[in-house]
Design a protein around this motif. Structure first.
Motif, PDB file in Angstrom:
ATOM      1  N   UNK A 554       0.806  -1.218   0.000  1.00  0.00           N
ATOM      2  CA  UNK A 554       0.000   0.000   0.000  1.00  0.00           C
ATOM      3  C   UNK A 554       0.841   1.272   0.000  1.00  0.00           C
ATOM      4  N   UNK A 555       2.166   1.134   0.135  1.00  0.00           N
ATOM      5  CA  UNK A 555       3.038   2.301   0.271  1.00  0.00           C
ATOM      6  C   UNK A 555       4.147   2.224  -0.767  1.00  0.00           C
ATOM      7  N   UNK A 556       3.973   2.817  -1.949  1.00  0.00           N
ATOM      8  CA  UNK A 556       4.952   2.666  -3.027  1.00  0.00           C
ATOM      9  C   UNK A 556       6.377   3.095  -2.678  1.00  0.00           C
ATOM     10  N   UNK A 557       6.568   4.111  -1.808  1.00  0.00           N
ATOM     11  CA  UNK A 557       7.941   4.518  -1.514  1.00  0.00           C
ATOM     12  C   UNK A 557       8.744   3.388  -0.881  1.00  0.00           C
ATOM     13  N   UNK A 558       8.088   2.487  -0.169  1.00  0.00           N
ATOM     14  CA  UNK A 558       8.807   1.347   0.412  1.00  0.00           C
ATOM     15  C   UNK A 558       9.425   0.476  -0.682  1.00  0.00           C
ATOM     16  N   UNK A 559       8.664   0.264  -1.742  1.00  0.00           N
ATOM     17  CA  UNK A 559       9.185  -0.549  -2.842  1.00  0.00           C
ATOM     18  C   UNK A 559      10.308   0.167  -3.580  1.00  0.00           C
ATOM     19  N   UNK A 560      10.165   1.472  -3.764  1.00  0.00           N
ATOM     20  CA  UNK A 560      11.225   2.219  -4.429  1.00  0.00           C
ATOM     21  C   UNK A 560      12.514   2.154  -3.620  1.00  0.00           C
ATOM     22  N   UNK A 609       8.075  -9.551  -7.688  1.00  0.00           N
ATOM     23  CA  UNK A 609       6.754  -9.066  -8.074  1.00  0.00           C
ATOM     24  C   UNK A 609       6.805  -8.003  -9.156  1.00  0.00           C
ATOM     25  N   UNK A 610       6.087  -8.238 -10.239  1.00  0.00           N
ATOM     26  CA  UNK A 610       5.954  -7.223 -11.283  1.00  0.00           C
ATOM     27  C   UNK A 610       5.138  -6.042 -10.773  1.00  0.00           C
ATOM     28  N   UNK A 611       4.108  -6.315  -9.985  1.00  0.00           N
ATOM     29  CA  UNK A 611       3.294  -5.237  -9.435  1.00  0.00           C
ATOM     30  C   UNK A 611       4.089  -4.294  -8.567  1.00  0.00           C
ATOM     31  N   UNK A 612       4.974  -4.839  -7.730  1.00  0.00           N
ATOM     32  CA  UNK A 612       5.781  -3.988  -6.855  1.00  0.00           C
ATOM     33  C   UNK A 612       6.849  -3.233  -7.646  1.00  0.00           C
ATOM     34  N   UNK A 613       7.317  -3.801  -8.756  1.00  0.00           N
ATOM     35  CA  UNK A 613       8.238  -3.085  -9.637  1.00  0.00           C
ATOM     36  C   UNK A 613       7.553  -1.845 -10.214  1.00  0.00           C
ATOM     37  N   UNK A 614       6.300  -1.987 -10.634  1.00  0.00           N
ATOM     38  CA  UNK A 614       5.537  -0.842 -11.128  1.00  0.00           C
ATOM     39  C   UNK A 614       5.338   0.202 -10.031  1.00  0.00           C
ATOM     40  N   UNK A 615       5.072  -0.255  -8.800  1.00  0.00           N
ATOM     41  CA  UNK A 615       4.911   0.680  -7.696  1.00  0.00           C
ATOM     42  C   UNK A 615       6.171   1.529  -7.521  1.00  0.00           C
ATOM     43  N   UNK A 616       7.314   0.867  -7.581  1.00  0.00           N
ATOM     44  CA  UNK A 616       8.582   1.576  -7.398  1.00  0.00           C
ATOM     45  C   UNK A 616       8.809   2.591  -8.502  1.00  0.00           C
ATOM     46  N   UNK A 617       8.523   2.206  -9.739  1.00  0.00           N
ATOM     47  CA  UNK A 617       8.714   3.122 -10.865  1.00  0.00           C
ATOM     48  C   UNK A 617       7.786   4.325 -10.758  1.00  0.00           C
TER      49      UNK A 617
END
Length: 780
Positions: A554-560, A609-617
């Motif tokens: 739920x928090x994209x900055x974590x993935x980035x 995860x492809x989804x988490x890669x998109x979150x990071x981008x």
């Protein structure tokens, strides 16, 4: 000598038997037609029987669909006439058809002052109207629907009992004299002054309320909608505030295609889907600056549907603009279906309620569809599609019965019976208690409707999924088969595309957010060599930590942060990119805590995860940095921002993913290190977000295709199956699909079943069935 035809498919409650009766009379044949547990059985005697099946195929009613037709000879004397025989109690199960949009004949009736159903909001016939939403038990007849309290008046009874009438045995048939009725209430204190809104009737007054800026709760076919004028920015903002719905798009309803075209681009294929009996929400490219951005913040598409009941046609008759038509619920909860429920839960949201007294037996959401590569792609399978069964591909057992419980999110379940897969309507995320209860009620309903007694159950292998736990609770002493999440994604794609059980393996590419892998890590970017019986992981995306576990979803900055630290580390980042605003935002994070979590693995599982890669981008370019208001928001915003002209840039400008080998098992993986360096460099150059999005999508698609070619080279595999929620990204899906086909590979993808977790139950079911058959054969 006579002939017996057994017809299975969508042949119940759609005017099929009257069509058989009419053709038999035209051909001078005798015999009868009857509903049975096998389907519709037709017995025929007379000259020309051999051409009857062709005549029947040519004259099928609009909603009818034949899946199987078996013909055998009869050694019985011929009767003197042809008749329609009533089914016996309990004989007819498993033939409830989906709800269907108002047909042209009924629409003409409600618009003509010379017809007795003029302006009647519940007009229907065998070619349209409610089916699944009103059924309470089997067999499907009026007494087992929510129309049971309404006794037919004499004119309606004549229509219902006359085989030549299009309302013959249309179970919901009614008119203004004998059927349900509609009224308006003020939600909260105060009386309703209908004259302020209309001089016609309460239905028309509802349209007047919308035009006057009010929010109205409308009890529709499968639930309650909240409606307001989509061109009124203040009304839309107020609806969003009251409903507690931050960010997620609202659906629209428009009177006709002419109105839709004023606000959206509509292709011929999209117009066909909009106007179909299913009448789903269709995701359309919006025209610039014609509607308030609050409808779909940051998005380039709008979800639009046409009226699908007489009620909605009448409400929108004098509204020449789109209307918000969103689910009647506070955000995160199931849609209301009852009048009192709507009064209790929606009084703080809607100004008025437009209610009726035909109960909704089964909650069913509006289906959601997008047209990609000129083909309908169902994202949410509900009204108009469920519970239409899928005939299983060649080689699957016709005798075994199984139940698959689906995934945690976008939950559906799937029954296997008589060689068919029956996938339930979309019900939602099981973490919501009321949704969880709704699933239990639907399971009981489906098992009754389809007379279903599963010998085994299939569940996701994740032990914490509530659907998995439910499966074990239900099983008793029956076996429970655990299915890997991404294998189920691919198997659902194979089943939908009719791939035979005995066919060789395919390369399955399953891209989504999360699913438990065999190694205990989170998978989500998977390349699997698989068939129905098994799979082998042959490639993946780079596994990167999810700091905070579920919080990282739920928090994209974590993935980035996790991606940048996994790829380049803080030293390189600070040395080369410290002047960027994004660096300053990263500096403000609790980095020591995050670093410790990642280093020790504390609540930080690895995820390919492809989804988490998109979150990071998305977070890197500043989109949805702090949180996602709904699942996939960051990725959806990132694609919506894409500059499509930039997709035509020279190929070397696409961001450069590499494909090294994994330490340990040696499988290849997609490595994004060079991508982050290139994206950060583009930020230094002030490259527009739309261009960066295009380069990311193009680079990722190139990497996926390169991986697929690498994995199929020097093998006998010539088919690739695409599944998982990330393939609902139109740009990624189209780039990958076209490129794989250009390389000579056969590409299988979803159409009638969702690529997201809504299709998981179908995949679980066919995998479990395949393995059960194998075990039975070994024991034989």
């Amino acid at each position: 000598m006579g002939t017996r035809l057994t017809v299975s498919g969508q042949v119940q409650g759609v005017g099929f038997r009257p069509t058989v009766w009419r053709i038999a009379h035209e051909m001078g044949l005798t015999g009868d037609v009857k509903n049975t547990g096998e389907g519709v059985v037709i017995r025929l005697w007379g000259d020309g029987v051999e051409s009857f099946a062709d005549r029947l195929n040519d004259a099928l009613p609009p909603l009818a669909r034949i899946e199987r037709l078996n013909i055998e000879q009869l050694q019985e004397p011929a009767p003197s006439e042809f008749s329609i025989t009533n089914s016996q109690e309990g004989e007819m199960r498993g033939n409830v058809t989906p709800d269907a949009a108002t047909c042209a004949d009924c629409l003409a009736e409600i618009r003509s002052p010379f017809e007795r159903r003029y302006r009647y909001p519940f007009a229907n016939c065998t070619n349209c109207g409610p089916r699944f939403s009103i059924v309470t038990s089997a067999p499907y007849d009026r007494a087992k629907t929510t129309m049971a309290p309404f006794d037919l008046c004499e004119p309606c009874l004549v229509e219902y009992t006359q085989p030549t009438d299009r309302r013959f045995h249309a179970q919901p048939v009614a008119c203004g004299r004998c059927g349900p009725n509609i009224w308006i209430e003020k939600l909260g204190n105060g009386a309703v002054n209908l004259e302020a809104f209309s001089m016609l009737d309460d239905v028309d007054a509802t349209g007047g309320m919308i035009l006057n800026g009010h929010i109205v709760a409308i009890r529709g076919l499968g639930g309650v909608h909240l409606a307001c004028d989509a061109t009124n920015a203040e009304a839309v903002k107020e609806l969003r505030r009251r409903k507690l719905r931050d960010g997620k798009a609202f659906a629209l309803m428009a009177r006709d295609l002419d109105v839709v075209r004023q606000y959206c681009e509509v292709s011929e294929a999209e117009a066909k889907v909009l106007s179909s009996p299913q009448a789903p929400i269709v995701l359309l490219k919006k025209r610039a600056n014609v509607l308030p951005d609050e409808i779909a913040p940051g998005l380039d598409r709008l979800g639009v549907m046409l009226p699908y009941t007489p009620f909605y046609h009448l409400i929108l008759r004098r509204i020449g603009r789109p209307v918000i038509m969103t689910s009647g619920n506070p955000s995160g909860q199931p849609q209301c279906i009852g009048n009192q429920e709507a009064r209790d839960r929606l009084a703080s949201i809607a100004d008025f309620g437009c209610f009726h007294n035909r109960d909704i037996a089964n909650r069913i959401d509006d289906s959601v569809v997008r047209v990609d590569l000129d083909k309908e792609r169902v994202f949410r399978r509900a009204r108009g599609y469920a519970p239409q069964p899928l005939t299983l591909p060649k080689g699957f057992s016709q005798n075994l019965e199984l139940l698959a419980l689906g995934a945690e999110q976008k939950n559906t379940f799937c029954l296997i019976k008589n060689g068919r897969a029956i996938v339930s309507q979309h019900m939602g995320d099981l973490e919501d208690a009321s949704t969880h209860a709704d699933v239990a009620r639907n399971l009981e309903l489906y098992q009754n409707l389809f007379d279903h007694s599963p010998s085994s159950l299939a569940v996701d292998q994740h032990p914490q999924y509530l659907s998995t736990q439910r499966g074990y609770e239900m099983a008793g002493d029956r076996p429970v088969i655990e299915i890997q999440h991404h294998h189920a994604h691919i198997a659902s794609c194979l089943a939908e595309n009719g791939r035979p059980l005995a066919e060789g393996p395919v390369l399955g590419i399953a891209l989504d957010g999360t699913g438990l892998g065999d190694d205990g890590t989170i998978w989500g970017g998977e390349f699997l060599v698989c068939d129905y019986s098994g799979y082998r992981r042959v490639g993946c995306f780079k596994p990167v930590a999810l700091p905070g576990g579920a919080a990282a979803v739920k928090t994209p900055w974590r993935n980035l942060y996790a991606h940048l630290m996994a790829q380049m580390g803080w030293g390189e980042l600070s040395m080369n990119f410290s002047e960027l605003e994004i660096f300053k935002r990263l500096m403000d994070l609790p980095r020591e805590t995050l670093d410790a979590m990642i280093a020790t693995g504390t609540n930080s599982p690895l995820a390919s995860s492809c989804g988490r890669l998109f979150d990071a981008a998305a977070a890197l370019v500043g989109l949805a940095w702090d949180s996602q208001n709904y699942e996939g928001e960051a990725a959806i915003l990132f694609e919506a921002a894409l500059d499509h002209d930039a997709l035509s840039e020279p190929v070397d400008l696409a961001y450069p993913f590499s494909i090294p080998l994994m330490d340990g098992d040696g499988i290849p993986y997609i490595e994004p290190l060079a991508v982050w360096r290139a994206m950060l460099g583009d930020l230094v150059l002030d490259t527009p977000i739309g261009v960066m999005s295009a380069r990311f999508h193009r680079g990722l698609a190139n990497a996926i295709v390169a991986m697929a070619l690498r994995l199929t080279k020097d093998t006998t595999i010539d088919t690739v199956a695409l599944s998982g929620g990330c393939f609902q990204n139109a740009t990624l899906f189209q780039l990958v699909h076209r490129a794989l086909e250009a390389e000579g590979l056969t590409v299988l993808s979803h159409s009638q079943y969702p690529a997201n977790d809504g299709g998981i139950s179908l995949g679980q079911a066919v995998i479990a069935l395949a393995n059960t058959q194998e075990e039975d054969e070994k024991c034989a």
